[in-house]
Structures are given as C-alpha cells and as structure tokens.
Design an enzyme around this catalytic site. Sequence first.
Site, PDB file in Angstrom:
ATOM      1  CD  GLU A 197       8.956  -1.821  -5.435  1.00 43.77           C
ATOM      2  OE1 GLU A 197       8.100  -1.754  -6.223  1.00 43.77           O
ATOM      3  OE2 GLU A 197       8.776  -1.166  -4.157  1.00 43.77           O
ATOM      4  CB  SER A 243       9.874   7.304 -12.066  1.00 45.21           C
ATOM      5  OG  SER A 243      10.497   8.663 -11.527  1.00 45.21           O
ATOM      6  N   GLY A 265       0.828  -1.120  -0.068  1.00 49.60           N
ATOM      7  CA  GLY A 265      -0.112   0.120  -0.128  1.00 49.60           C
ATOM      8  C   GLY A 265       0.771   1.251  -0.029  1.00 49.60           C
TER       9      GLY A 265
END
Length: 400
Positions: free
Chosen positions: A246, A385, A129
Amino acid sequence: MNLDLTPADAAFRDEVRAFLDENLTPGLAEAGRLTTSVFTDRDWNLAWQKVLYKKGWVAPSWPVEYGGTGWSEMQKYIWASECTRAGTPNLSPMGLRMCGPMLMKFGTPAQKEFYLPRILSGEDYWCQGYSEPGSGSDLASLQLKAVSDGDDYVLNGTKIWTTHAHFANRMFCLVRTDGSGKPQEGITFLLLDMDTPGIKVEPIITLAGEHEVNQVFFDDVRVPKKNIVGAENQGWTVAKYLLEFERGGAFAASLAVGLEKIREITASERAGDGKRLADDPAFSRKIAEAEIEVKAMEMTEHRVMAELAGGKNPGPASSMLKARGTEMRQRLDEIAIETIAYYAGVEQMAARAPGSNVEPVGPADGMVFMPTYLNNRAASIYGGSNEVQRNIMAKLVLGL
C-alpha cells in the site's frame, strides 16, 4: 545507474503507447482526467480493468503463475508511467495491489484458487477493514471484537474511512481475537463477504463533496474461521506485509504530469499585476524547485527498482517513498491552487462528472485542483502516517 532505455525497453514503450492509443476510449480518458483521488469511480475503473484483463496486462506485478505479465521491473515502470501520462482511470488497489499479493504469501491453496482469479477479472471488488474510530495510525489499538463460536467468529464493532465499501462485495479485515497480551499479538486477519447479515455501511461525504469513504458497522456478524489468513492472533504480521504494497508505488510520473498541467495554466493565467504567472520570478522559482524534487523522486524510484530486480521486497524503502511522495504531492496541490486563484473556490460537482455537458468555470484542468487538494490532505495519513513512516525508517535503516 544507466537510465537510458535499452532497444527492447524502447520497443516495449512503443507497444504500450500503441495499446493505450487504441484502447483508451474518450470516455475512459475523461474519467481518468477527472479522478481526484487514488480511486476512480467503480464503473470506470472496472471498465478499464476488463480491457486490461482481456489483454493479460491487469496485474503486472503478479507472478506469471497467478496471471501476471512476467515483465521486468523497468517494463513495469514504463507501463505505470505511460498509463499516468495517458491519463488512464486508476484501478482499485485493494484487490490487485494489496489483497492479491498478500494471499500469494499467506493464503491457503483453497483461498488462492478461489480469490485470485476473481481479483484479476474484477468479479470481486475489495475494501479494507483496518482503521477504526480512535485506531487509525495507531492500528494496533483496534477493538473490533471477534468472539469464537464453533466454526465461526462473531464480529461486533466498527471500521471507518472504508474506501468504496458501498461498492465492495468483499473485505479484508483486522479483528481483535485476544486482548490479554500486547495489542499486536491479539489481532487476526479475516476475509469476509459484505452481504453477510449484520453488516451496515454508512456514507461519509468528504470535504470535496464526494462519497468515497464510509463507516462500516458489525452487529453479530458471523464469519467462518476458514476465512482466516495466516494463523489466529498472527494477523499483525500479515497486515504489515500488505501495507508494504500500500505504501510503495511510482509517484514520479504522476507528479510530473501534475507539474506539467500547472505549467500549461501558468502560460495563460495572469497574476495580480496582469502579467503571466509563467513570467513571475517568484512563482517560476516554486515551479523550478518542485521540478528538482520530482526528478529526485524519480531517481529514488529507479534505485528501488534495482533492488526489486534483485528479488528484494520493498521493505523500509516503501516507507521512504510513501512519506516523500505524498508530501511532494501535497506541495504540488498547493501550487496548483495558487495557480488558478479564485477559480479554486468554485464548486463544480456537475462539471466534474464524466460525460457532463456543463461548462467548467475557469481552466478545464483546474476544476479538479481543489477536490484533489482536499483529498490528498489524507495522503500523508492513510497507509500509516508519515510520522509512523519516519519511525520505521529510523528503526530499520538507521538502527535507532
């Protein structure tokens, strides 16, 4: 840097190959081959996780005391590379690669004792989340409010692009507990149950026609304060640490496998002049250039492995690998689409389901090229990004 395998590592590679030959069933292999994103469908990735859990190989990067393998960095790399080449289903990264390592560093003893074994076994299936409408790459601007009420927080707001939220029974979540100071200073990291009253999951169907991501709504959702990871208003530190895991990863092996599939198709597919694509000088140059880039990525990963072997965490190197790896993946996707030409436009959802008896239109491997291309357009956005990654590198590496 010596890239030759030692006799021990070569023996380990052979052990891994034997294990994969014995345990990767045709159904699991097909599910892996038909995967078009980071996530294989839950039923298949959990089936593979149970196989690895029984073997004790489900979490190679975890410390031994928490259920890890104790492998060296080279053994981990061999394992990841051989799994990619064999085409195993992708395990969900949310628990094993992100939430688990984060809990080892920041979790309380009770949180570690409860959650870590359940992550290993697959009993808990996690979603993340983080992103919100208007707060994706600018994560610090998130607005999901968590208001203190006794021993609980009361959550109101929404999260978006929440991968596999429709399958998950757990979520690790960033919430806004203070809006008076800098945005990063008022964020808290929470763990929550997805069956808590007030949580609603709505599907988002992607351009590839798949239901992988969702929007999650929170309406007076009560979460116990004992589920805080770290300290209140200090969740930004926890989140940054988790994102290091990640963003990193072994890209080279998957890129090499993708490149080989393209090569195989070019050996039979014809260009507009009727000649094989493999004999077209311009197309062959694209393949050669891509191969050089893939080899450079492999060398970079080996350098990072050397640092990890020295006890360092990924740090800014994870940003470098994330940016370069995702851009190279997108480049190969574009070449793959060019390889199969008009076959890429055929919608083949039924043929792409594991166990389907629907014959593919065009090359069998090619039917996943378009959905993979569409899914991977987001690869340079999620996890921060690539523009953000370059800012991180400029600051931490170049000192700008």
